[in-house]
Every structure is written in C-alpha cells, then in structure tokens.
Design a protein around this motif. Structure first.
Motif, PDB file in Angstrom:
ATOM      1  N   THR A 114       0.373  -1.228  -0.295  1.00 18.37           N
ATOM      2  CA  THR A 114       0.015   0.118  -0.014  1.00 18.37           C
ATOM      3  C   THR A 114       1.427   1.005  -0.492  1.00 18.37           C
ATOM      4  O   THR A 114       0.525   2.382  -0.143  1.00 18.37           O
ATOM      5  N   ARG A 140       3.448   4.491  -0.971  1.00 17.33           N
ATOM      6  CA  ARG A 140       2.374   5.922  -1.856  1.00 17.33           C
ATOM      7  C   ARG A 140       4.072   6.396  -2.090  1.00 17.33           C
ATOM      8  O   ARG A 140       4.561   6.355  -1.365  1.00 17.33           O
ATOM      9  N   THR A 199       5.720  13.262  -6.746  1.00 18.19           N
ATOM     10  CA  THR A 199       4.296  13.388  -7.412  1.00 18.19           C
ATOM     11  C   THR A 199       4.472  14.552  -7.427  1.00 18.19           C
ATOM     12  O   THR A 199       4.361  15.220  -9.799  1.00 18.19           O
TER      13      THR A 199
END
Length: 173
Positions: A130, A132, A138
């Motif tokens: 899980t 990220r 990003t």
C-alpha cells in the motif's frame, strides 16, 4: 580583528565534528553557541548566529546513522551505488534525471539488496503493497512534464491553453 573570530569558528567546528560526544550533546552545544552569539553586540556574531540557525534544522538529523558521512566526497561515495546502477541501465556516463525525480523512492529500492541477504520473497514485499510515492516526488514529476511541454514548440500552445483554462476555473478568493 579576524584573529578573534578564528577561535569562535573553531568552537562551532568542534560541535560539528563527530567524536566523543553524541549527536544530542553536540546539538545542544551548537544551540548554546547560537544563543551566545545572539546575546552579543557584535554584528558578525549575529550574522554567524543567523547562518547557524538556518542550518540547524537539517544539521543533526539522522542521529548516528549518517555519522560516517563526513564530507561531500563521502556523500558521493554513499550515493555511488544507485548512480552506477542507473548508468548500467541506460549505458550513459550521466545517471540522468531519474534519480532526481524518483530519488525518494528509487534510491531505497536500488540499495535494498545491500541490507537484504537473498532474493526478495512475497512476504518480504507484502508490507509495501500500500506504499505511495511522496507528494514531493509526484510534484517533481508533474513539474517536469509541464517543462517538457513548455520547451516543445508543438506542445507549447496546447500547454498555454490548458494552463489558461485551469486559471479561469480556479475559484477566486
């Protein structure tokens, strides 16, 4: 006049050198020097305190984990493994911008075999299912995509139209 500051700079340097004191003791001594410099009337010591304060947030992080890295050459040696891996991947001398854009997650992945004795199993990788990517990574990838479009003569008008549309849709404050 300058001779008087040599001893002061030596005091500051002593707090930065790993030695008999642990990181927390050196950090306390560093903060005490900042307070002492701020309490004087000397403008040069005030400037030194301002510089020391700006470095304080990141200077003593990592406790003893990064004590072995003493200078930029040591930092370069520590970072050599992921860079050499990238060089082997695409065959160029320069490691490319991938390390800059994906560095927060890529370096750990490329360096994982150093701490792990054998091949990774499903059980080893399951805790990361899980995971990220960090928001900073990003944003960096997004900025690069925009800049690549901005450099392209063909895509620049489309980019400007898209940015103008987004600007117009933004609610006013």
């Amino acid at each position: 006049m300058i001779r008087g500051y040599v001893a002061v700079i030596a005091e500051v340097a002593a707090t930065l050198e790993p030695g008999t004191e642990d990181v927390t003791e050196r950090e306390e001594a560093f903060e005490a020097l900042i307070e002492r410099f701020e309490a004087t009337e000397d403008p040069i010591r005030h400037g030194m305190a301002a510089v020391m304060l700006s470095f304080l947030a990141g200077l003593f992080v990592g406790e003893s984990e990064y004590e072995a890295i003493k200078d930029n050459l040591d930092l370069e040696r520590w970072f050599r493994l992921p860079k050499s891996h990238e060089r082997r991947i695409h065959g160029h001398r320069h490691a490319g911008v991938r390390l800059v854009l994906e560095g927060p997650t890529l370096v750990h992945a490329l360096d994982a075999h150093v701490a792990h004795p054998g091949p990774f199993t499903v059980d080893d990788l399951l805790p990361y299912q899980t995971a990220r990517e960090p928001p900073s990574q990003t944003r960096a990838r997004h900025r690069r995509a925009i800049m690549r479009k901005a450099r392209s003569r063909k895509n620049r008008p489309l980019l400007l139209a898209e940015l103008e549309r987004r600007y117009r849709e933004t609610p006013e404050f």
